[in-house]
Design a protein around this motif. Sequence first.
Motif, PDB file in Angstrom:
ATOM      1  N   ARG A 226       0.838  -1.209   0.000  1.00  0.00           N
ATOM      2  CA  ARG A 226       0.000   0.000   0.000  1.00  0.00           C
ATOM      3  C   ARG A 226       0.876   1.262   0.000  1.00  0.00           C
ATOM      4  N   ILE A 227       1.982   1.232   0.728  1.00  0.00           N
ATOM      5  CA  ILE A 227       2.887   2.384   0.737  1.00  0.00           C
ATOM      6  C   ILE A 227       3.424   2.641  -0.666  1.00  0.00           C
ATOM      7  N   LEU A 228       3.867   1.564  -1.358  1.00  0.00           N
ATOM      8  CA  LEU A 228       4.418   1.734  -2.703  1.00  0.00           C
ATOM      9  C   LEU A 228       3.364   2.281  -3.663  1.00  0.00           C
ATOM     10  N   CYS A 229       2.150   1.789  -3.559  1.00  0.00           N
ATOM     11  CA  CYS A 229       1.079   2.295  -4.424  1.00  0.00           C
ATOM     12  C   CYS A 229       0.813   3.770  -4.151  1.00  0.00           C
ATOM     13  N   ASP A 230       0.776   4.165  -2.887  1.00  0.00           N
ATOM     14  CA  ASP A 230       0.532   5.565  -2.545  1.00  0.00           C
ATOM     15  C   ASP A 230       1.666   6.461  -3.019  1.00  0.00           C
ATOM     16  N   LEU A 231       2.906   5.974  -2.936  1.00  0.00           N
ATOM     17  CA  LEU A 231       4.028   6.759  -3.442  1.00  0.00           C
ATOM     18  C   LEU A 231       3.911   6.967  -4.949  1.00  0.00           C
ATOM     19  N   ALA A 232       3.515   5.916  -5.671  1.00  0.00           N
ATOM     20  CA  ALA A 232       3.351   6.043  -7.118  1.00  0.00           C
ATOM     21  C   ALA A 232       2.263   7.060  -7.455  1.00  0.00           C
ATOM     22  N   HIS A 233       1.171   7.023  -6.723  1.00  0.00           N
ATOM     23  CA  HIS A 233       0.094   7.990  -6.970  1.00  0.00           C
ATOM     24  C   HIS A 233       0.568   9.401  -6.634  1.00  0.00           C
TER      25      HIS A 233
END
Length: 320
Positions: free
Chosen positions: A95-102
Amino acid sequence: MNTCGQPGGIETLIVLGANPVVSAAGAGQVTERLKALKHLIVIDFLPSETAQLATLVLPGSQWCEEEGTTTNLEGRVQRRRKAITAPGAAREDWRILCDLAHAAGRPQGFKYASFRDLQDEFFRATRGAVADYSGLSAERLDRASFQWPVPHAGSPGTPYAYAPTYPTPDRLATLHLPHLPPAGTSGLTLTTGRLGNQYQSGTQTRRNPALRAEATVQLHPETARDHGLRAGDRVTLRTAHGETTLPVTLSPGMRPDTVFVPFHWPGTANLLTSPDCLDPHSRMPAFKSTSVTVHPATVPARDGPERKDPSPARPPRPGW
């Protein structure tokens, strides 16, 4: 990472659940490159030497705080279920990686309704590979574990993918020994490795008083005697890549031409190894073979290894 700090080079790096300042070959060079970054983001669940260099630290999750699979050394894939919820501001790593990408404006490929969607994508992406997971699903792994390759949903898996007989003229395995660099004029070779009560870079185990162990250099008694050393004396090890000072432990079971240093402590073994000397097949650094010289230490005794590093670490900024 060789382009860090150079025009057009890497400016930002995300380190997830790793501590390369301690565990990577050529730790001194790695530390310099990390400090040259404009942004270093570390995702972990315990503070580490690498996190101390970060501009942003994001609290991640442990294995029991998120869904996933575990594959052991025989290729057996087992499902892991989330047992507890990560505390406080900590979150699942994916979830952290996805939020960073967004947040970076690059959401494509980082949109998952659940971990199940992400896992299914990973299984599909391995289709046709040596380690083929494409025949697996969470439902299959609920019922049993499987050994890869599992190329389709009806496959029972492949136990002992590399078992005899082997594709050689005599049907036996052939052991290939890599060419090792010469020991140098000292005739001594440094090899690094693990201690039984420590784990990886020690971020977890060095915090546990019950697992307390001292960072030492292990020498054969004959080698120590040749250099005027006794157990407990401090000795400086030097290679072409760096130096460190440690107390001596005598190990009669070692070869007299070998010097052993565990890598679980900062400023020890991997200051002495090279990131440039790689095995031609595996591309692994030469952790096991570095020419080294041994010198009785002349510096005052202090707790822990001696290390010369005048540049201060940047204070990390808590995430979220």
